[in-house]
Design a protein around this motif. Structure first.
Motif, PDB file in Angstrom:
ATOM      1  N   PRO A  26       0.817  -1.219   0.000  1.00 45.44           N
ATOM      2  CA  PRO A  26       0.000   0.000   0.000  1.00 45.44           C
ATOM      3  C   PRO A  26       0.853   1.273   0.000  1.00 45.44           C
ATOM      4  N   GLN A  27       2.094   1.151   0.497  1.00 45.06           N
ATOM      5  CA  GLN A  27       2.970   2.329   0.543  1.00 45.06           C
ATOM      6  C   GLN A  27       3.604   2.626  -0.816  1.00 45.06           C
ATOM      7  N   THR A  28       4.090   1.590  -1.504  1.00 42.59           N
ATOM      8  CA  THR A  28       4.854   1.816  -2.738  1.00 42.59           C
ATOM      9  C   THR A  28       4.081   1.472  -4.001  1.00 42.59           C
ATOM     10  N   GLY A  29       3.019   0.693  -3.882  1.00 42.95           N
ATOM     11  CA  GLY A  29       2.281   0.262  -5.065  1.00 42.95           C
ATOM     12  C   GLY A  29       2.998  -0.854  -5.827  1.00 42.95           C
TER      13      GLY A  29
END
Length: 105
Positions: A26-29
């Motif tokens: 969810p942070q970096t995709g």
């Protein structure tokens, strides 16, 4: 001895490996978890039979995690998983063969 002299023939076709993304950070995709799947179709014929005694599709999967910081490690892990999947598929094909031969008797 030629393959035509054999009592049974096993053919394996349509061998593929498919890679599916299972989870994304969810942070970096970026994709973090994958599933590697081996697919094949095996056909068993008795000598002198045009019609197959047994045709089955095989699908075997394994999950793995990947890191963009450890690309070489991930590549090696995927190679090992491919070898494991091939071994597992070979075992499954032998089980199918034994069951087919025993049913024919």
């Amino acid at each position: 001895d030629s393959p035509h002299d054999a009592q049974y023939q096993i053919s394996i076709r349509g061998v593929t490996f498919a890679n599916t993304i299972l989870s994304v950070s969810p942070q970096t995709g970026q994709a973090e978890e994958y599933q590697l799947t081996f697919h094949a179709t095996t056909t068993i014929r008795g000598s002198g039979h045009r019609k197959p005694l047994n045709t089955q599709s095989i699908a075997i999967s394994r999950d793995y995690t990947a890191s963009d910081r450890a690309v070489l490690g991930t590549f090696n892990e995927v190679q090992e998983l491919r070898e494991d999947l091939i071994r597992d598929a070979s075992d499954q094909i032998l089980r199918i063969f034994r069951a087919t031969v025993n049913k024919k008797r």
